[in-house]
Design a protein around this motif. Structure first.
Motif, PDB file in Angstrom:
ATOM      1  N   GLY A   1      25.040   6.319  54.847  1.00  0.00           N
ATOM      2  CA  GLY A   1      24.696   6.103  53.300  1.00  0.00           C
ATOM      3  C   GLY A   1      24.078   7.363  52.561  1.00  0.00           C
ATOM      4  O   GLY A   1      23.320   6.982  51.820  1.00  0.00           O
TER       5      GLY A   1
ATOM      6  N   MET B   1      27.807   6.791  42.142  1.00  0.00           N
ATOM      7  CA  MET B   1      27.979   5.749  43.294  1.00  0.00           C
ATOM      8  C   MET B   1      28.164   4.499  42.808  1.00  0.00           C
ATOM      9  O   MET B   1      27.457   3.955  41.818  1.00  0.00           O
TER      10      MET B   1
ATOM     11  N   GLU C   1      24.460   2.754  51.172  1.00  0.00           N
ATOM     12  CA  GLU C   1      24.109   3.793  50.044  1.00  0.00           C
ATOM     13  C   GLU C   1      23.207   3.400  49.079  1.00  0.00           C
ATOM     14  O   GLU C   1      22.268   4.058  48.714  1.00  0.00           O
TER      15      GLU C   1
END
Ligand code: SF4
Ligand code: SF4
Ligand code: SF4
Length: 744
Positions: free
Chosen positions: A462, A1, A374
């Motif tokens: 997210g 990520m 996120e």
């Protein structure tokens, strides 16, 4: 990520040029705030305008009278009638505005003396700039008075020079011939100065070495070699600032990139600007003071960018410049202790991508909000509250209540699979049923059915891991059917499945060509509301338009359509995190004029109708209007289960028990809309009353109304009710909270 790093913040901030100077101020060597000046004059606030002029210029009357106005050449108005006549506005402000309170120059001076040599306006202005900064300045001139060599300007400089002489300026007259001290470091130091400024090009004067007035001689600064008056004044200021930094021992150049005139990077949308000719500024008898200047100032375009704002309810709601907004988002991520005040702001963005399209520099505020979500979810710093209702609703769509995978009745294989999405079955189940029936009749090779949700809401919340799990569930279903080509009725599913899975995906709109519409066009105009999910899909925009035109409709193309379309407020779960903003988004999406709207996403249809518009879904043009123009949360929940059961019973002849409603609820519209607002479902009320019917737990108030509660999925629901004679319950109120409580 990815992480929302400081580097990303800086790169993103660099894309937003909204706080750049407008073209007029950027081109002005003194960076006079031309936009602000126009604003003040347009409001007849000449005193406010005068303050701006006086703040920018040590010799305001000189500038107003003699400046060559490079601002007018750069002005964006130039191509629409002619640049704003700034000197005329400056004169009006100096004439009609109240003068500033004396003294204009500082009376308490620093101890570091500076020498300035020369008779010209550059030297006088450099001396004035230094006095303004608190330096005692000695000006060496060849005449008996500083204005002797500036006779042409004397009438607009006299009071300023008097003030200077009463302030920090000492004039040394009659300095003809040689310089008063050797033009080297030792020379000015021995004469008692810490630095010196000399005019460029004079006999024996050092040569200028850079844009900040530096010369080869340490401590001596040079400027004024231009023939333009306003540039001389600009260079005088530059030299004075360089001297100030030099004597203070700080970097001469740092942070001064935009001191000289420059071309601004501020982008202004001039698409709808009309030509307006300049107003002749000579004042006539009988006019109110500055009347013509006011009219001239009103020609100013008040140059700003903010091109991302008109189509975005989110940016309008938070009313912050995008640069400030993204910094607040970044700061929210960095909070180690204390309140994260920007959580709701982060969760309110529709993540729709419109800003990235309309911003001249492509700043994607949505992508940053998404990343922030996120990052915060990953470290468990984002409260689940904002999205919990939507995600529970999504989980319901992927539960046995709605989720379904079947080959077409009578088939053992599927070349095709219809995946209408979770919302068509929720809002307009009859359209789902009719379109599936239609596709079964028209496609060869068997068309299976997959009911469920693509999981994009988890992405919006997210939660990439859970999103992958939802996609995997769908992929398993698709593999069970033999990897058919998927036909979807939802542009977001179309985008999601096409991008995130190996499925071959097509839109239902590709199968409606030559399909006679139930509501023929007959030349009627309509507006197409493009879905955010299809923002980057010009082929989808074209296909929908070709289809609708083929039905005989005339399409009114709006500026904010196709890739610039505004989100209806469902995207990014915006309306769940921030219901007031959700309402504003629906209204903005609905504000498309008087024509009927065609939407090809059922959420868009619902929300435009909620916002006061008149929208129909693409499929309604074929199969007729759905029963509800917009369905509330309870109805959606009911519809999903009902359509699942109905199709299993009628198409696959499964033995499915029909949903029965255990007892009747009596609720007026006020209660229903309060429940919708608080995201309480009718099924929640049934659950609470079921519990009451089992336990009898309740509190009875003086009016005879009972209150009972039930806690489900971390939420406590309270229902106020009375029992009616026929076994029905009249609901008087419904509330929720997250605290645990008990009836004692
Ligand atoms: S008229 Fe001259 S001083 Fe005034 S804003 Fe324009 S360039 Fe600057
Ligand atoms: S239109 Fe107004 S703000 Fe824009 S450049 Fe011209 S004077 Fe400046
Ligand atoms: S469109 Fe918005 S984000 Fe882009 S530069 Fe302009 S104000 Fe900044």
């Amino acid at each position: 990520m990815y992480e929302f790093t400081q580097k990303l913040l800086h790169e993103s901030e660099g894309k937003c040029t909204q706080d750049e100077l407008p073209a007029c101020a950027a081109a002005c060597p003194l960076h006079l705030d031309g936009r602000g000046l126009c604003e003040k004059v347009a409001e007849t606030d000449f005193t406010g305008g005068r303050k701006l002029v006086e703040a920018a210029c040590v010799f305001p009357r000189l500038v107003a009278r003699y400046c060559e106005a490079p601002c007018a050449q750069a002005c964006l108005r130039k191509d629409f009638g002619g640049g704003i006549q700034m000197p005329g506005l400056e004169v009006a402000c100096l004439t009609h505005g109240a003068p500033p309170k004396p003294p204009r120059f500082k009376t308490r001076l620093k101890k570091l003396a500076v020498a300035v040599l020369g008779d010209g306006i550059f030297s006088l202005a450099a001396a004035a700039e230094l006095v303004k900064r608190g330096y005692p300045v000695t000006l060496y001139g060849s005449g008996a008075h500083p204005l002797e060599a500036l006779a042409d300007y004397a009438v607009v400089l006299d009071t300023e020079v008097d003030a200077l002489l009463k302030g920090g300026l000492t004039f040394v007259p009659n300095q003809c011939g040689d310089a008063p001290f050797p033009l080297e470091e030792e020379g000015f130091k021995e004469a008692g100065f810490h630095a010196a400024i000399v005019p460029e090009g004079g006999d024996g004067m050092p040569k200028v070495q850079g844009s900040l007035g530096e010369s080869l001689v340490k401590g001596i600064f040079v400027g004024g070699g231009t023939s333009s008056l306003i540039k001389k004044l600009g260079e005088a200021r530059t030299c004075a600032i360089t001297v100030d930094r030099y004597v203070q021992g700080v970097s001469l150049g740092e942070g001064r990139e935009k001191e000289a005139p420059f071309e601004t990077t501020l982008r202004v949308n001039t698409k709808s600007v009309k030509v307006e000719t300049p107003i002749p500024l000579d004042e006539g008898a009988g006019e109110s003071p500055g009347e013509k200047c006011v009219a001239e100032a009103r020609r100013c375009l008040n140059c700003t960018c903010l091109q991302c704002v008109p189509g975005c309810a989110y940016l309008q709601f938070y009313d912050k410049e995008p640069k400030k907004l993204i910094r607040e988002i970044f700061n929210n991520l960095s909070v180690a202790m204390g309140l994260r005040t920007a959580n709701t702001m982060i969760n309110s963005c529709a993540l729709c991508g419109q800003c990235a399209v309309v911003c001249p520099n492509g700043l994607d505020v949505g992508a940053l909000c998404h990343l922030a979500r996120e990052n915060m979810v990953e470290v468990d710093k984002m409260p689940a509250r904002a999205h919990s209702f939507a995600l529970q609703d999504m989980a319901y769509s992927n539960s046995e209540n709605y989720f379904l995978v079947r080959h077409q009745p009578g088939w053992e294989k599927s070349d095709w699979a219809y995946f209408p999405g979770c919302m068509l079955g929720a809002s307009a189940p009859e359209l789902l049923e009719k379109s599936y029936g239609d596709l079964m009749g028209r496609l060869e090779g068997g068309i299976g059915l997959i009911l469920g949700c693509c999981g994009v809401m988890l992405d919006w919340a997210g939660r990439p891991q859970e999103y992958q799990e939802a996609l995997a569930k769908l992929q398993t279903a698709w593999e069970e059917l033999g990897r058919p080509t998927v036909i979807t009725a939802c542009p977001t599913c179309y985008h999601t499945l096409g991008e995130k899975t190996p499925m071959a995906v097509r839109g239902i709109w590709e199968f409606l060509e030559n399909h006679p519409p139930g509501i023929p066009g007959k030349g009627q105009s309509l507006v197409i509301h493009d879905a955010c999910g299809a923002r980057k899909m010009p082929l989808v925009h074209q296909a929908i338009r070709a289809l609708v035109e083929g039905w005989g409709y005339h399409i009114e193309e709006k500026e904010m359509s196709q890739d610039k379309s505004s989100c209806c407020g469902f995207g990014g779960l915006s309306g769940f995190a921030n219901p007031s903003l959700g309402e504003a988004s629906a209204k903005l999406a609905a504000a498309q004029g008087d024509q009927p709207v065609l939407a090809y996403c059922i959420n868009c249809r619902d929300r435009i109708n909620l916002g006061g518009g008149q929208a129909r879904h693409l499929l309604e043009y074929i199969y007729g209007d759905a029963q509800e123009a917009t369905a509330d949360f309870s109805q959606r929940r009911y519809n999903r289960r009902h359509i699942n059961e109905k199709l299993r019973r009628t198409l696959w002849e499964e033995d499915v028990e029909e949903q029965t409603i255990p007892y009747r609820l009596i609720m007026d519209e006020g209660i229903r809309s309060a429940m919708q607002e608080r995201m309480v479902l009718e099924s929640d009320v049934y659950d609470v009353l079921d519990r009451y019917r089992e336990t009898g737990d309740c509190v009875l108030d003086a009016q005879g109304i009972r209150s009972t509660s039930g806690r489900f999925e971390n939420v406590t629901f309270w229902v106020r009710f009375t029992e009616e004679g026929d076994g029905a319950y009249r609901i008087h109120g419904v509330y929720t909270h997250r605290m645990k409580t008990a009836l004692l």
